[in-house]
Design a protein around this motif. Structure first.
Motif, short mmCIF file in Angstrom:
data_model
loop_
_atom_site.label_atom_id
_atom_site.label_comp_id
_atom_site.label_asym_id
_atom_site.label_seq_id
_atom_site.Cartn_x
_atom_site.Cartn_y
_atom_site.Cartn_z
N GLY A 166 -26.81 4.69 -12.19
CA GLY A 166 -25.59 5.21 -12.80
C GLY A 166 -24.56 5.70 -11.82
O GLY A 166 -23.68 6.48 -12.18
N ALA A 167 -24.61 5.23 -10.57
CA ALA A 167 -23.70 5.72 -9.55
C ALA A 167 -22.75 4.64 -9.05
O ALA A 167 -23.11 3.47 -8.94
CB ALA A 167 -24.50 6.26 -8.37
N MET B 250 -17.20 4.81 -3.31
CA MET B 250 -16.03 4.19 -2.70
C MET B 250 -15.98 4.68 -1.27
O MET B 250 -16.35 5.82 -0.98
CB MET B 250 -14.78 4.61 -3.47
CG MET B 250 -13.53 3.79 -3.21
SD MET B 250 -12.10 4.33 -4.19
CE MET B 250 -12.58 3.84 -5.86
N ALA B 251 -15.51 3.86 -0.37
CA ALA B 251 -15.34 4.30 1.02
C ALA B 251 -14.31 5.43 1.07
O ALA B 251 -13.46 5.56 0.17
CB ALA B 251 -14.88 3.13 1.88
N GLU B 252 -14.39 6.24 2.09
CA GLU B 252 -13.43 7.33 2.28
C GLU B 252 -12.01 6.76 2.34
O GLU B 252 -11.75 5.76 3.02
CB GLU B 252 -13.75 8.07 3.57
CG GLU B 252 -12.82 9.23 3.85
CD GLU B 252 -13.18 9.95 5.14
OE1 GLU B 252 -13.81 11.02 5.04
OE2 GLU B 252 -12.85 9.42 6.21
N LEU B 253 -11.09 7.40 1.63
CA LEU B 253 -9.68 7.00 1.60
C LEU B 253 -8.85 8.04 2.32
O LEU B 253 -9.10 9.24 2.21
CB LEU B 253 -9.20 6.88 0.15
CG LEU B 253 -10.00 5.95 -0.77
CD1 LEU B 253 -9.45 6.02 -2.19
CD2 LEU B 253 -9.97 4.52 -0.25
N PRO C 131 -14.08 9.03 -3.20
CA PRO C 131 -14.34 8.99 -4.65
C PRO C 131 -15.78 8.58 -4.97
O PRO C 131 -16.38 7.75 -4.28
CB PRO C 131 -13.35 7.94 -5.16
CG PRO C 131 -12.27 7.91 -4.13
CD PRO C 131 -13.00 8.14 -2.84
N SER C 132 -16.31 9.15 -6.04
CA SER C 132 -17.62 8.76 -6.55
C SER C 132 -17.63 8.97 -8.06
O SER C 132 -16.80 9.71 -8.59
CB SER C 132 -18.74 9.56 -5.89
OG SER C 132 -18.63 10.92 -6.21
#
Length: 117
Positions: A60-61, A64-67, A112-113
């Motif tokens: 359920g995860a 996203m890479a760090e922005l 983001p997650s």
């Protein structure tokens, strides 16, 4: 009720990932709660939304890479998800915890997650 089956949680997370028709979204910064329409988006200086791509995890995860955002001075309390780099459809929001204050223009890094429980 929590969803007990990890595979079911992941199916739901992957459906969220596809809100924009694919795994790519545009992420915004906000100076107040954007509500359901995306109000109070940051502006000024060299601020712009940043493109990010969701990757599926397990159970359920989504991650996203760090922005990295170029942001003007101000207090930033929320991030948002959009369908486009400007205008577009506002999909969702989350509070930044803690909020971030810049005394002068600078950069803000956000990772983001998303998870389904």
């Amino acid at each position: 009720m929590a969803i007990a089956v990890a595979a079911t949680r992941q199916v739901l997370a992957d459906a969220y990932k596809g809100l924009n028709g694919g795994s790519t979204v545009w992420v915004s910064l906000h100076t107040a709660d954007p509500g359901t329409t995306g109000t109070s988006e940051a502006s000024g200086g060299s601020y712009a939304r940043v493109q990010g791509t969701w990757t599926s995890g397990t159970g359920g995860a989504l991650t996203m890479a760090e922005l990295t955002f170029n942001a003007p001075a101000g207090n930033f309390t929320h991030a948002g998800l959009w369908s486009a780099s400007s205008a577009g459809t506002f999909h969702d929001k989350c509070a930044l915890a803690p909020s971030i204050t810049l005394g002068s223009a600078g950069t803000i890094k956000v990772t983001p997650s998303f998870s389904v429980s």
